[in-house]
Structures are given as C-alpha cells and as structure tokens.
Design an enzyme around this catalytic site. Structure first.
Site, PDB file in Angstrom:
ATOM      1  N   LYS A  57       0.799  -1.226   0.000  1.00  0.00           N
ATOM      2  CA  LYS A  57       0.000   0.000   0.000  1.00  0.00           C
ATOM      3  C   LYS A  57       0.833   1.279   0.000  1.00  0.00           C
ATOM      4  O   LYS A  57       0.370   2.337  -0.441  1.00  0.00           O
ATOM      5  CB  LYS A  57      -0.945   0.009   1.199  1.00  0.00           C
ATOM      6  CG  LYS A  57      -2.077  -0.992   1.127  1.00  0.00           C
ATOM      7  CD  LYS A  57      -3.154  -0.550   0.154  1.00  0.00           C
ATOM      8  CE  LYS A  57      -4.407  -1.389   0.283  1.00  0.00           C
ATOM      9  NZ  LYS A  57      -5.484  -0.914  -0.614  1.00  0.00           N
ATOM     10  N   SER A  82      -8.832  -0.342   6.574  1.00  0.00           N
ATOM     11  CA  SER A  82      -8.826  -1.296   7.685  1.00  0.00           C
ATOM     12  C   SER A  82      -7.437  -1.465   8.281  1.00  0.00           C
ATOM     13  O   SER A  82      -7.279  -2.112   9.301  1.00  0.00           O
ATOM     14  CB  SER A  82      -9.341  -2.661   7.205  1.00  0.00           C
ATOM     15  OG  SER A  82      -8.460  -3.201   6.226  1.00  0.00           O
ATOM     16  N   GLU A 208      -9.662 -14.159  -3.994  1.00  0.00           N
ATOM     17  CA  GLU A 208     -10.514 -13.602  -2.950  1.00  0.00           C
ATOM     18  C   GLU A 208     -10.840 -14.670  -1.918  1.00  0.00           C
ATOM     19  O   GLU A 208     -10.850 -15.863  -2.239  1.00  0.00           O
ATOM     20  CB  GLU A 208     -11.847 -13.116  -3.534  1.00  0.00           C
ATOM     21  CG  GLU A 208     -11.751 -11.916  -4.444  1.00  0.00           C
ATOM     22  CD  GLU A 208     -13.130 -11.475  -4.905  1.00  0.00           C
ATOM     23  OE1 GLU A 208     -13.495 -10.319  -4.602  1.00  0.00           O
ATOM     24  OE2 GLU A 208     -13.842 -12.260  -5.568  1.00  0.00           O
ATOM     25  N   GLY A 212     -15.883 -13.314   0.666  1.00  0.00           N
ATOM     26  CA  GLY A 212     -15.834 -11.984   0.057  1.00  0.00           C
ATOM     27  C   GLY A 212     -15.599 -12.060  -1.438  1.00  0.00           C
ATOM     28  O   GLY A 212     -14.599 -11.550  -1.946  1.00  0.00           O
ATOM     29  N   ASP A 214     -17.040 -10.668  -4.025  1.00  0.00           N
ATOM     30  CA  ASP A 214     -17.739  -9.636  -4.784  1.00  0.00           C
ATOM     31  C   ASP A 214     -17.146  -9.410  -6.170  1.00  0.00           C
ATOM     32  O   ASP A 214     -17.884  -9.189  -7.144  1.00  0.00           O
ATOM     33  CB  ASP A 214     -17.765  -8.318  -3.992  1.00  0.00           C
ATOM     34  CG  ASP A 214     -16.378  -7.863  -3.562  1.00  0.00           C
ATOM     35  OD1 ASP A 214     -15.694  -8.629  -2.859  1.00  0.00           O
ATOM     36  OD2 ASP A 214     -15.976  -6.744  -3.917  1.00  0.00           O
ATOM     37  N   SER A 308       1.088  -9.722  -0.699  1.00  0.00           N
ATOM     38  CA  SER A 308       0.809  -8.288  -0.575  1.00  0.00           C
ATOM     39  C   SER A 308       1.199  -7.654   0.750  1.00  0.00           C
ATOM     40  O   SER A 308       1.377  -6.430   0.817  1.00  0.00           O
ATOM     41  CB  SER A 308      -0.674  -8.020  -0.843  1.00  0.00           C
ATOM     42  OG  SER A 308      -1.485  -8.699   0.103  1.00  0.00           O
TER      43      SER A 308
END
Length: 326
Positions: A57, A82, A208, A212, A214, A308
């Site tokens: 990030k 989060s 995923e 979750g 989506d 990640s």
C-alpha cells in the site's frame, strides 16, 4: 463508436516507479524448491511484506500524496482503511511533512492501528458492519479541508500499486500467470495494467476469500455486484463491492478469480512461516493459498505471486496458525 480511455497505462506505472525510486523498497523475489514441487510449477514470490509499512500500500499512497500541492499538504490528508492503507498514508504524509487523519473500523487489527498512530496520524473509528466509511471520510475531509486519498479508487494509487508487478517482471522475466489478492481491486488493476502491456499473453488471476467474492460475482455478471460485508480472517479483503474505477480495469484485464477458504489461508500462512521463513498476513497469503489448495486450474510453468503484506501481530498470528489439527 467511442472507447473510454483506460484510467491508467504502463507509462503511468513507470512514472510511479520513478517517483518511488529511493523512497519505497524494491522488495525481494523469493523462490522455494519445496513450493515448486508441491504445485508443479516455478513460483516466484514478490514479497511486499518487506515493503515499508509492511505492505504494498505504501507504493500507491506515496505516489498519490507526493503529487499534492504545497497548499494541499499544508491542510493535511485524509484516508479510510482497515489498516495497511492507513499506515501507508500516515507514513507518506509524515515523509511529506503533512498531517494525516485516518478513518478505521473499530475492529481493525490492533497492530495496524498502533502502527498508524506511531506514524503520527489521528484515528477516527467507525462500525465496519453498520457505518459507511467512504461517507464518513468524505464528510471529515470536507469539514477540515483535507485531501482524501482513497485506498484504491484513484489513478495514482492504482499506478503506484502496479509498480510491484513491474519490479517482479523486470527481475523474473516473462511469466505465464500472475496471481494477486483482490480487495478493492487497486493492486490487481495496476499489476494487470503493467503485466498485460509488457506481456499480452500473461494470465491474470485474482484471489478472494470465499466469504468476500464480490469481484468474482461482478466479473461473471459484467457489472459491480454488492454483497453483505464479509466476515473473513482476510480483513484487508473484507469489502462488499469492487471499486468503480478499479472494476473498469479489472473487467478488461483480469482473466479469472480463484476463491480460498479461511482454513486454506491459515494453512498458507503456516507454510510461509515454516517453509519460507516469512510472516504473511491473511490477505497477503490468499494467492499462496490458492496455489497450495489447487484452486488455479491448468497451472503453467512460470507463476508470479504478489505476497501483498505481512502486517499481523504475534498474538493474532499465533491464534490463526496455532497447533495444527492434523
């Protein structure tokens, strides 16, 4: 007939890489003969758990924040997250001499909240299952005159995240498939942009948690699908709908989505610790989990994996990866 231009291009990712040079870490690419033998492929792990703030990030946050004007920096930066984007924006703001205010869920991992505060940010909490973090952050930014840097719905954030894949391909050469975790979709959007531009035949697989899914549902439907806020150990992927901007990229460039269970994520974290000697947080372990659990069909010869992040404290890690059940 008109074609909507892509939100980001390979040139944007390369520009982000130049901006991040000497600021972000060029993270290692690890190999494991044991892993290769288990999955039947040559696996190259891009270890963003060694990135600043312990996750990819920082790439996107700094790329976006560093482009703000002196006036914007003087007023401060806002974000919602989060945990990992929270830390990334807090550190980027500190590096640039700006204040940061972060909207975080009340149940965010303690280690992530402590780290965000340690970088000097102010924390504003909300209920993940009842509150609208975007609305809260937008209202806060408007009230205080802050510049909002979202965790994925931003071209400069997406381009910054794509530098992880760019570095991997520069070091590893051509890959047959690239796996990356999918939350809001910024990492895989930026990574797919770079990878497909450099190697059009590469297969892009997002991963995923089962709870979750989506993005998987959205890709199958051809439009964004909203689900209830998922309950999963992969807190960085506990999102209810893909980003609008990121989905516009991912629907064109992502070839498939693999799903993994929380138990498979735990097994991958344990494997990474015991055999690779690295600590990986649940969201960062999902692509490895997909490989180990055989969730990727027709696995080719050379596989790239973006690990990640590694932001999980010792108590939580022990809770998740405690005594084996077998």
């Amino acid at each position: 007939m008109t074609t909507t231009p892509a939100p980001i291009t390979l040139d944007d990712v390369r520009d982000a890489a130049a901006r991040l040079k000497g600021v972000a870490h060029r993270t290692p690419v690890l190999r494991s003969r044991t892993l290769d033998a288990l999955v039947g492929a040559e696996v190259l792990l891009k270890c963003e758990n060694f990135q600043r703030v312990g996750a990819f990030k920082f790439r996107g946050a700094y790329n976006a924040a560093s482009r703000l004007t002196p006036e914007q920096l003087s007023r401060g930066i806002a974000a919602y997250s989060s945990g990992n984007h929270a830390q990334a924006v807090a550190l980027a703001a500190r590096e640039l001499g700006a204040a940061a205010v972060i909207v975080m869920p009340e149940d965010a991992p303690r280690s992530k909240r402590r780290a965000t505060e340690a970088y000097g940010a102010e924390i504003v909490t909300y209920d993940r299952y009842g509150g609208d973090r975007v609305a809260i952050a937008e209202a806060l930014a408007a009230d205080r005159g802050l510049t909002l840097i979202p965790p994925y719905e931003h071209p400069h954030v997406m381009a910054g995240q794509g530098t992880a894949a760019l570095e991997l391909l520069e070091e590893a050469g051509e890959l047959d498939v690239l796996l990356a975790p999918v939350g809001g979709g910024g990492l895989i959007a930026g990574s797919a942009t770079a990878a497909k531009a450099l190697h059009p035949g590469i297969r892009i697989v997002g991963v995923e948690p089962e709870a979750g899914d989506d993005t998987k549902r959205s890709l199958e439907a051809g439009r964004r699908i909203e689900i209830p806020v998922p309950r999963t150990i992969a807190d960085g992927q506990a999102l209810h709908i893909p980003g609008e901007l990121t989905f516009s990229v991912n629907r064109r460039l992502v070839d498939e989505i693999a799903l993994v269970s929380d138990d498979e994520i735990r097994a991958a974290m344990r494997f990474a610790f015991e055999r690779l000697k690295i600590v990986v947080e649940p969201s960062g372990a999902t692509p490895l989990a997909a490989l180990l659990a055989g969730r990727v069909d027709s696995l080719p010869r050379r596989v790239g994996v973006i690990v990640s992040g590694g932001n999980v404290d010792a108590d939580r890690f022990a809770e998740l990866c405690g005594p084996a059940t077998t």
